[in-house]
Every structure is written in structure tokens, then in C-alpha cells.
Design an enzyme around this catalytic site. Structure first.
Site, PDB file in Angstrom:
ATOM      1  N   ASN A   4       9.949  -5.144  -7.606  1.00  0.00           N
ATOM      2  CA  ASN A   4      11.410  -5.089  -7.452  1.00  0.00           C
ATOM      3  C   ASN A   4      12.029  -4.752  -8.810  1.00  0.00           C
ATOM      4  OD1 ASN A   4      11.860  -7.679  -8.914  1.00  0.00           O
ATOM      5  ND2 ASN A   4      10.859  -8.548  -7.101  1.00  0.00           N
ATOM      6  N   GLY A  35       4.403 -10.086  -0.737  1.00  0.00           N
ATOM      7  CA  GLY A  35       3.704  -8.856  -0.407  1.00  0.00           C
ATOM      8  C   GLY A  35       2.669  -8.476  -1.454  1.00  0.00           C
ATOM      9  N   VAL A  36       2.578  -7.194  -1.693  1.00  0.00           N
ATOM     10  CA  VAL A  36       1.548  -6.697  -2.610  1.00  0.00           C
ATOM     11  C   VAL A  36       1.817  -7.169  -4.042  1.00  0.00           C
ATOM     12  CG1 VAL A  36       2.627  -4.415  -3.019  1.00  0.00           C
ATOM     13  CG2 VAL A  36       0.151  -4.671  -3.143  1.00  0.00           C
ATOM     14  N   ASP A  37       3.084  -7.298  -4.396  1.00  0.00           N
ATOM     15  CA  ASP A  37       3.445  -7.771  -5.738  1.00  0.00           C
ATOM     16  C   ASP A  37       2.892  -9.179  -5.994  1.00  0.00           C
ATOM     17  OD1 ASP A  37       5.548  -7.158  -8.052  1.00  0.00           O
ATOM     18  OD2 ASP A  37       5.730  -9.260  -7.527  1.00  0.00           O
ATOM     19  N   ASP A  55      -7.424  -4.379   0.501  1.00  0.00           N
ATOM     20  CA  ASP A  55      -6.608  -5.143  -0.446  1.00  0.00           C
ATOM     21  C   ASP A  55      -6.656  -4.439  -1.801  1.00  0.00           C
ATOM     22  OD1 ASP A  55      -5.595  -6.960  -2.257  1.00  0.00           O
ATOM     23  OD2 ASP A  55      -6.912  -8.606  -1.643  1.00  0.00           O
ATOM     24  N   ILE A  56      -5.515  -3.996  -2.283  1.00  0.00           N
ATOM     25  CA  ILE A  56      -5.493  -3.182  -3.504  1.00  0.00           C
ATOM     26  C   ILE A  56      -5.951  -3.977  -4.740  1.00  0.00           C
ATOM     27  CG2 ILE A  56      -3.084  -3.589  -4.239  1.00  0.00           C
ATOM     28  CD1 ILE A  56      -2.939  -0.473  -4.633  1.00  0.00           C
ATOM     29  N   THR A  76       7.364   0.116   2.352  1.00  0.00           N
ATOM     30  CA  THR A  76       7.276  -0.020   3.821  1.00  0.00           C
ATOM     31  C   THR A  76       7.065  -1.452   4.296  1.00  0.00           C
ATOM     32  OG1 THR A  76       4.895   0.443   3.941  1.00  0.00           O
ATOM     33  CG2 THR A  76       6.380   2.330   4.048  1.00  0.00           C
ATOM     34  N   GLY A  77       7.119  -2.415   3.371  1.00  0.00           N
ATOM     35  CA  GLY A  77       7.011  -3.823   3.753  1.00  0.00           C
ATOM     36  C   GLY A  77       8.407  -4.421   3.861  1.00  0.00           C
TER      37      GLY A  77
HETATM   38  P1  ADP Z   1       8.072  -3.305  -0.531  1.00  0.00           P
HETATM   39  O1  ADP Z   1       8.986  -4.404  -0.994  1.00  0.00           O
HETATM   40  O2  ADP Z   1       8.035  -2.123  -1.488  1.00  0.00           O
HETATM   41  O3  ADP Z   1       8.322  -2.922   0.884  1.00  0.00           O
HETATM   42  P2  ADP Z   1       5.750  -4.965   0.217  1.00  0.00           P
HETATM   43  O4  ADP Z   1       4.792  -5.619  -0.706  1.00  0.00           O
HETATM   44  O5  ADP Z   1       6.624  -5.844   1.049  1.00  0.00           O
HETATM   45  O6  ADP Z   1       6.584  -3.924  -0.680  1.00  0.00           O
HETATM   46  O7  ADP Z   1       4.948  -4.009   1.206  1.00  0.00           O
HETATM   47  C1  ADP Z   1       4.395  -2.765   0.844  1.00  0.00           C
HETATM   48  C2  ADP Z   1       3.084  -2.561   1.592  1.00  0.00           C
HETATM   49  O8  ADP Z   1       2.047  -3.268   0.905  1.00  0.00           O
HETATM   50  C3  ADP Z   1       3.064  -3.075   3.029  1.00  0.00           C
HETATM   51  O9  ADP Z   1       2.404  -2.106   3.852  1.00  0.00           O
HETATM   52  C4  ADP Z   1       2.228  -4.360   2.930  1.00  0.00           C
HETATM   53  O10 ADP Z   1       1.550  -4.631   4.146  1.00  0.00           O
HETATM   54  C5  ADP Z   1       1.242  -3.934   1.861  1.00  0.00           C
HETATM   55  N1  ADP Z   1       0.452  -4.977   1.192  1.00  0.00           N
HETATM   56  C6  ADP Z   1       0.656  -6.315   1.121  1.00  0.00           C
HETATM   57  N2  ADP Z   1      -0.332  -6.909   0.419  1.00  0.00           N
HETATM   58  C7  ADP Z   1      -1.196  -5.917   0.043  1.00  0.00           C
HETATM   59  C8  ADP Z   1      -2.427  -5.872  -0.685  1.00  0.00           C
HETATM   60  N3  ADP Z   1      -2.987  -6.981  -1.198  1.00  0.00           N
HETATM   61  N4  ADP Z   1      -3.035  -4.663  -0.866  1.00  0.00           N
HETATM   62  C9  ADP Z   1      -2.473  -3.521  -0.373  1.00  0.00           C
HETATM   63  N5  ADP Z   1      -1.327  -3.499   0.309  1.00  0.00           N
HETATM   64  C10 ADP Z   1      -0.700  -4.673   0.528  1.00  0.00           C
END
Ligand code: ADP
Length: 176
Positions: free
Chosen positions: A27, A35-37, A13-14, A122-123
Site C-alpha cells: 500500500n 494478503g501477499v504483503d 506462494d510467492i 486483484t485482492g
Molecule cells: P492488493 O491489495 O494489491 O489487491 P492482495 O495481497 O490483497 O493485494 O492480493 C493480491 C493477490 O495476491 C491476490 O490474488 C491474493 O490471492 C494473492 N496472494 C495472497 N497471498 C499470496 C502469496 N503468499 N503468494 C502469492 N500471492 C498471494
């Protein structure tokens, strides 16, 4: 030392990273999302969104990045990168490479020596992970070759498949 040796990979988890900066897959409205955002804004608290609204009310074009503080995160900075929504056209690759380079350029400008990246696009944005992994790792390796001021780039991959795709590419780069 080869520049690929300054790249690390972990599955996790970043938001828990202790690098000086972490990158976010944002975005173009910088409006917050899933997602990560979503994870970064939840963990970092409202300060991050307040800075985005105050400093970048117009958002951020695809392929570029902006910087805020890390709020309550361990990381001092967040680099909000806007990757492309995958379309299958050649410009996808240019925009994704540019998003990584913009983050690295912000690191150089702000004296940030250690940075963590998620797998941008890639999400929800559906960029095929094998292609994205190759592009991300080659782009970062190229940048590090000419920018010794950056000591460590760590990719923090959330799931096993994504980690495996990056590992496959990096293992090849490190034996070259
Ligand atoms: P995008 O819209 O750029 O595709 P996403 O957030 O949907 O971004 O996904 C980008 C990547 O981040 C995916 O591989 C997703 O599984 C991953 N991700 C989601 N949550 C976390 C987190 N807490 N830490 C690291 N990576 C994450």
C-alpha cells in the site's frame, strides 16, 4: 525467442520463490497489510520493514515501486509495488501498468535477471482479475521486448481462478 516465452506461471506462494527478486503488492504508506504483503513481511522478517521505514518514510505513490533487501527470504530483493484500488476509471489501467513497469525498471537498474510477481491489485484492491491479467502480461511482454537483460518473469498466482485467468491470456500471447 518471443518475449512471452520468458514469462512463466505457477500457482503457489510467492514467499517460497528462489528468483533473485519477488514483487510485493504494497500500500502507498508501505505500512504492511494483509494478503501477499503480510505473507512477505512474515516470511522475510523485520529487516524489510526497517528498510522501508528508513529509506522511504514518505511511502510510495500509486503506480510506482521501491526496493528493499529480501531479509530472510530466499529472494535477495523485494520490489514493493503500489497498484491502484480499483475504481472503474481509465486511470486504473495506467497505474497498474506503471506499477509493473516500475518493478521491471528497478530490476534493470539493479542487475536483477529473474523476478516473480503476484497478481497486483486483484485482492483487497478488487481489480477484476481477467482485466488485470491481460494488462500485467501485455505490460511485461512489452518491457521484455526492449530489455533483454531480464531473463525470466514468473507470475506466482495464489488461487486457481487467478492462475486460470493468467494462463488464458498467456497461452494466447505465446501462440501469436
Ligand atoms: P492488493 O491489495 O494489491 O489487491 P492482495 O495481497 O490483497 O493485494 O492480493 C493480491 C493477490 O495476491 C491476490 O490474488 C491474493 O490471492 C494473492 N496472494 C495472497 N497471498 C499470496 C502469496 N503468499 N503468494 C502469492 N500471492 C498471494
Amino acid at each position: 525467442m518471443k518475449s512471452a516465452d520468458q514469462i512463466g506461471l505457477v500457482q503457489g506462494d510467492i514467499t517460497q520463490q528462489e528468483t533473485e527478486a519477488i514483487a510485493n503488492a504494497a500500500n502507498s504508506k508501505l505500512a504492511g497489510g494483509g494478503g501477499v504483503d503480510g505473507a512477505i513481511h512474515r516470511a522475510g522478517g523485520p529487516q524489510i520493514m526497517a528498510e522501508l521505514k528508513a529509506n522511504y518514510p514518505q511511502g510510495c505513490p500509486t503506480g510506482q515501486a521501491v526496493i528493499t533487501s529480501g531479509g530472510r527470504l530466499k529472494a535477495r530483493y523485494v520490489l514493493h509495488a503500489v497498484g491502484p484500488v480499483y475504481s472503474g476509471r481509465p486511470k486504473d489501467a495506467q497505474l497498474l501498468a506503471s506499477a509493473y513497469r516500475s518493478c521491471l525498471s528497478l530490476c534493470s537498474q539493479h542487475g536483477i535477471r529473474t523476478v516473480a510477481f503476484p497478481s497486483i491489485s486483484t485482492g483487497v484492491y478488487r481489480y477484476p482479475v481477467e482485466e488485470a491479467a491481460s494488462l500485467a502480461l501485455h505490460t511485461v511482454t512489452d518491457y521484455l521486448t526492449t530489455h533483454p537483460e531480464i531473463a525470466l518473469v514468473r507470475f506466482v498466482l495464489f488461487d486457481t481462478n487467478t492462475y486460470a485467468a493468467y494462463h488464458h491470456v498467456l497461452a494466447r500471447l505465446q501462440t501469436l
